[in-house]
Design an enzyme around this catalytic site. Structure first.
Site, mmCIF file in Angstrom:
data_model
loop_
_atom_site.group_PDB
_atom_site.id
_atom_site.type_symbol
_atom_site.label_atom_id
_atom_site.label_comp_id
_atom_site.label_asym_id
_atom_site.label_seq_id
_atom_site.Cartn_x
_atom_site.Cartn_y
_atom_site.Cartn_z
ATOM 1 N N HIS A 73 0.865 -1.188 0.000
ATOM 2 C CA HIS A 73 0.000 0.000 0.000
ATOM 3 C C HIS A 73 0.894 1.228 0.000
ATOM 4 O O HIS A 73 1.839 1.307 0.781
ATOM 5 C CB HIS A 73 -0.899 -0.001 1.235
ATOM 6 C CG HIS A 73 -1.687 1.262 1.396
ATOM 7 N ND1 HIS A 73 -2.403 1.821 0.362
ATOM 8 C CD2 HIS A 73 -1.869 2.081 2.462
ATOM 9 C CE1 HIS A 73 -2.990 2.931 0.796
ATOM 10 N NE2 HIS A 73 -2.681 3.114 2.060
ATOM 11 N N HIS A 90 0.964 5.788 -0.858
ATOM 12 C CA HIS A 90 0.278 7.023 -1.248
ATOM 13 C C HIS A 90 1.079 7.670 -2.383
ATOM 14 O O HIS A 90 1.212 8.889 -2.424
ATOM 15 C CB HIS A 90 0.152 7.974 -0.059
ATOM 16 C CG HIS A 90 -0.797 7.528 1.004
ATOM 17 N ND1 HIS A 90 -1.398 8.388 1.884
ATOM 18 C CD2 HIS A 90 -1.282 6.301 1.307
ATOM 19 C CE1 HIS A 90 -2.180 7.707 2.727
ATOM 20 N NE2 HIS A 90 -2.123 6.436 2.392
ATOM 21 N N ASP A 93 1.446 -4.144 -20.553
ATOM 22 C CA ASP A 93 2.479 -5.147 -20.264
ATOM 23 C C ASP A 93 2.322 -5.761 -18.875
ATOM 24 O O ASP A 93 2.835 -6.844 -18.613
ATOM 25 C CB ASP A 93 3.882 -4.508 -20.365
ATOM 26 C CG ASP A 93 4.357 -4.383 -21.810
ATOM 27 O OD1 ASP A 93 3.815 -5.073 -22.692
ATOM 28 O OD2 ASP A 93 5.298 -3.591 -22.054
ATOM 29 N N HIS A 129 -8.493 7.311 -1.367
ATOM 30 C CA HIS A 129 -7.440 6.825 -0.485
ATOM 31 C C HIS A 129 -6.130 6.629 -1.267
ATOM 32 O O HIS A 129 -5.295 7.521 -1.289
ATOM 33 C CB HIS A 129 -7.930 5.521 0.161
ATOM 34 C CG HIS A 129 -7.073 5.016 1.267
ATOM 35 N ND1 HIS A 129 -7.580 4.377 2.364
ATOM 36 C CD2 HIS A 129 -5.731 5.035 1.449
ATOM 37 C CE1 HIS A 129 -6.576 4.038 3.177
ATOM 38 N NE2 HIS A 129 -5.465 4.427 2.635
ATOM 39 N N TYR A 179 8.583 -12.544 -24.230
ATOM 40 C CA TYR A 179 9.385 -11.414 -23.750
ATOM 41 C C TYR A 179 10.416 -11.930 -22.755
ATOM 42 O O TYR A 179 10.141 -12.838 -21.984
ATOM 43 C CB TYR A 179 8.484 -10.381 -23.084
ATOM 44 C CG TYR A 179 9.229 -9.193 -22.538
ATOM 45 C CD1 TYR A 179 9.402 -8.040 -23.293
ATOM 46 C CD2 TYR A 179 9.782 -9.222 -21.258
ATOM 47 C CE1 TYR A 179 10.101 -6.951 -22.794
ATOM 48 C CE2 TYR A 179 10.483 -8.146 -20.753
ATOM 49 C CZ TYR A 179 10.640 -7.009 -21.526
ATOM 50 O OH TYR A 179 11.323 -5.947 -21.024
#
Lengths: 240, 240, 240, 240
Positions: free
Chosen positions: B101, B103, B126, B175, B233
Site C-alpha cells: 500500500h 500514497h 504489459d 485513499h 518477452y
C-alpha cells in the site's frame, strides 16, 4: 535573563535552526525564500530566521530573537520580513510552538489560484481536519497599514469557525502557505505534508475537473484514528 | 515453531524488509507512509511493517509477524494500521504472496479522482490486463465497522468479474493504491509500474481530454506476449 | 568474419552499449524498458540490447548481433522483443545507423493521446523539421501477423510525404516513441530532445489549450540554421 | 588593451564562466542549450559562451570576447548563435550588465503558448514588477533579415511603456525566455526565479483556469518592499 532561561533559549535556537535546514532538505524552499520560527512560551521568546540570508550561512547563532511584542532581544541581523506575521500568530493561536512560511510550489499554486485545498483523500485527512482554508485577498486598506501584521489578521479571519488545532495550515491568497505545530519541527512537517497534498490535489483536478472532496465520515475516521483521543495509528508516541 | 519454520520466517522477514526499502528507493513513499507485507503460505505467517516507524529505523527484526487471522505471533511494535486490509486480501486472493500500500502521488491522484486508470498504452498493458479498477467510496456503515477490514471488502467487491492474477492493482477511492504479486518484491514492482502508468495516464488526459483506452486486441497482445503461456518477452525467467 | 569485420563489430558493440547506458543516465527508461540498436552497414551487422535484461547487467559482450534479415549471428540471449521493428527500420530507412525505443514519460503520453507532437517552438524546430508524426493505431489484422514487424510498417506508412532525414522521431500510437540517427549515440540524443520537447509541449497545451504550432518560416529558419547546408550553429562539427 | 583593461577582462571572463555553470546547476539548461553573457561597460567588452560547446568543456579561457558592435576581439571559437541578440540588448538597455537565454521548461512553455506570464502572486511580484511580457511572433520579413538581431528588436518592441529596470525578463514568442541584470550572476538569478514563477503559474492555471493576476496594490507592495528606495527586505545589501 537567568541561567535557566539562557539554556532554554539555546535549545530553542538549535531547534529553529534545525527546522530551517529541514525546510531546504524537503525541497520546500529555493534561494533565501521561506522562514521558520519557534517560541518557548515559558521564557516568552521567539527565534526566527534573519531576512534574505542564504540557508548555507544560517546558524543557531545568527537567528534573531524577539519577544511577543515583536521587539528584538538578541541578534545583529534584521529578522525575516514576515516576522510580524509570525509574532501575531503566536499571540492569536496560544497553543502553537512553531510557524513556517514557504513558497513551496504546489501549495503556493493553490494560494495563487485563490482556492481552498479540498480534502480529496486520506493523505490529507490524516493531518488536516477539512479543506485547508484560503484567506480573502488582502484589502488595499490593510496593505497600507502594517502589511505583514495584517497578513496574520487575514489568517485569523479565515479561521472563524475553524479550530486551528485540527487545521495547522492556511493558504494566504496570492501569496503562499503558512503552517504551524507544537514546535518548529512539527510546523515544518506540516508544510511538507501540505505540499504533498497540494501536489496530489492539483493532479486530481487534472484527472477529474469535477471532483469534490471526501465525505465527512471518511475525513473524521482518518483524522481521528491518528489524532483523536482513541487514536490507534503509530506506536503511541507523538507523530511528526 | 520448528527449526525449518523458523528459518523460513527469517527469509520472509528479510524479503519483506528489502521490499519496504525498495519502496523508498523507488520514491513511492514519503515520511512513514506506505507498507509492504509478505506471506509464507507454507508456514501460514505474514510479516508486515510496524505502524508509523521511519524507514531508516526499519530492520528485518522489528517487523511484526501475524497469522492469517491477524493475530500477532511475534513483535513488540503495533503492526501497520492497514494490517487488517492486508490480512483479508491474503484470505480472499489465495495465490498472492505480497501486498503493498502506498500514497504514491500519481496513483493516489487517480484514486482521489475516483476514476479507474484506463489502459492508455502498452506500458500499462504489459503488466495490467485492463483498466485498473477503482473501488466504490466506502459506505458510512462500513466506516463504522472494522474500517481497515472493510477496505479489503471494497477491493474484493471491485474485482467481481476481474481475475486478480491478471490485475495485480486496485485504486481505493479517496485513499490510494494497493498492489500485490507472487511475493513482496513483485508487489513492490507492480506499485512502481502502476505509478509510472498513472503518471503517463495523467499526462495523456492533459494532452487529449477525450482520449479513450487502447483496444482489446492490442491490450491482449501486449499482456500475453509477456504473461501468456506463449510469452516470448525476456529470457524465459520470471520477470520483475 | 575476417579480422577487420571482427574489429568493427567490437566497436559497434561498444557504441551500442554506451548508448544504452546513456538512455538510463538521461532518465528516459525505467526498469528493463527501452532498447537501443546500432548497425554497421559496411559489415551488415546490427547489435541490440537483449530482452528483459537489467541495464546494470548489460555489457558490450551480452548484446545480441543480427544480420539485416533479423537472423541471430552472435549472442546467447534473446534479443529485445522489439528487434523486428528495429531491423525493418534499418531496411526501410537506408541512411540511419542507430534506432532507439523508449517509454519516456512525456513522449509516451503524446503517443498514448494519439496526437502528433506539434512544433510549438524553436527547441523542437532545432532538431525536428515539423510536427513529430503519430502512427495510426495498428489494425487487428496487423496485430495477428508479425506484430513487431508491422509496427515498423505503421511507422513507414506515417512517413509518406515526410523525409526521415529531417524527422528522426515518430510516436507509435498507444505505445511510445522510436527515434533514429546517424549512429546509436545520435539516436539516443534525439530521444532525449524529443522527451524535452514533449514535456514542454504538454505544458504549453496546459497553459493555452488552443495553441497551434509555429509558422513554417520560423520552423525552417531554426532547423536550417542548425542542419541546412548553410548551417551556422556550433563550431562546424557534427552536433549530437 | 592596457594592463588595467586586461585585468578587468579576466574578471569578466571569470564571472561569465561562473554564471554559465550556475545555469546548469539550477537545472535551467540541458545539452548545449542556453547562454550567458556579461559586459564590462568601462572597457566596452562583452564575454559570451561559444556556440554548441558542452558546459563540461567550458572555461573562462574559451569564452568569446566581442565589442559593442558585435566584432570578435578575442577567441578561437564561434560565439553563441544568439550573440547578436545579446549585443543589441546591451545597446538598447544601457544599464544592464548581463544577459541570459535559456530553454528552461516552464518559461519556454509560456513562450510557446505565446502568453505573457501574469503576476499570480508575491513570489513573482518580489522580482518582476508586473506580468512578464511576451513578444509578437517574429515577422517573415524579420526572419529574412538578421534573425538574431531582429529577435532583440522584437524584445525592445515588447517593452514600449515598460521599464526594463523593473522587468528583467521577457518571453520571446515560440522561442523561450531572455533575462538580464546588473551583472551575469544577477541575470542568471532572474532566469532561475522566472522559471520558478512560470512553473507555479502553470500549476495555478491548472487549478483555476479563470484565475487573473494579483491586484496592482499588492504587486507594488511586494516589489517595492524589496526594490523601492524604502526597501526593507534583507540586510540592506544588494540581493541576488
Amino acid at each position: 535573563m537567568n541561567a535557566s532561561a539562557k539554556k532554554r533559549l539555546l535549545t530553542l535556537r538549535e531547534e529553529v535552526y534545525q527546522a530551517n535546514i529541514r525546510l531546504v532538505e524537503h525541497g520546500l524552499v529555493i534561494s533565501t525564500f521561506g522562514n521558520v520560527s519557534g517560541i518557548d512560551r515559558g521564557i516568552g521568546l521567539i527565534a526566527i530566521k534573519p531576512s534574505g540570508v542564504d540557508y548555507a550561512d544560517l546558524s543557531p547563532k545568527n537567528l534573531v530573537v524577539l519577544d511577543l511584542d515583536g521587539k528584538k532581544v538578541e541578534g545583529d541581523l534584521n529578522p525575516s520580513s514576515d516576522t510580524r506575521t509570525h509574532v501575531r500568530l503566536y499571540r492569536e493561536f496560544p497553543d502553537i510552538g512553531g510557524v513556517v512560511h514557504t513558497h513551496s510550489r504546489h501549495a503556493t499554486a493553490w494560494a495563487q489560484a485563490r482556492r481552498p485545498l479540498p480534502c480529496f483523500g486520506t493523505t490529507h485527512a490524516d493531518y488536516f481536519h477539512g479543506p485547508v482554508p484560503c484567506t480573502e485577498v488582502i484589502s488595499d486598506r490593510q496593505i497600507g497599514m502594517d502589511y505583514e501584521e495584517q497578513t496574520a489578521v487575514q489568517i485569523v479571519d479565515a479561521f472563524k469557525g475553524i479550530d486551528y488545532h485540527g487545521m495547522p495550515a492556511v493558504l494566504v491568497a496570492s501569496h503562499g502557505p503558512f503552517t504551524w505545530g507544537r514546535d518548529a519541527a512539527e510546523a515544518v512537517y506540516h508544510a511538507f505534508i501540505l505540499e504533498h497534498a497540494a501536489e496530489m490535489g492539483a493532479l486530481s483536478v487534472t484527472i477529474n475537473p469535477r471532483i469534490s472532496g471526501v465525505k465527512r465520515t471518511l475525513l473524521d475516521k482518518h483524522y481521528l484514528r491518528k489524532h483523536g483521543k482513541d487514536a490507534y495509528y503509530g506506536q503511541g508516541k507523538p507523530h511528526g
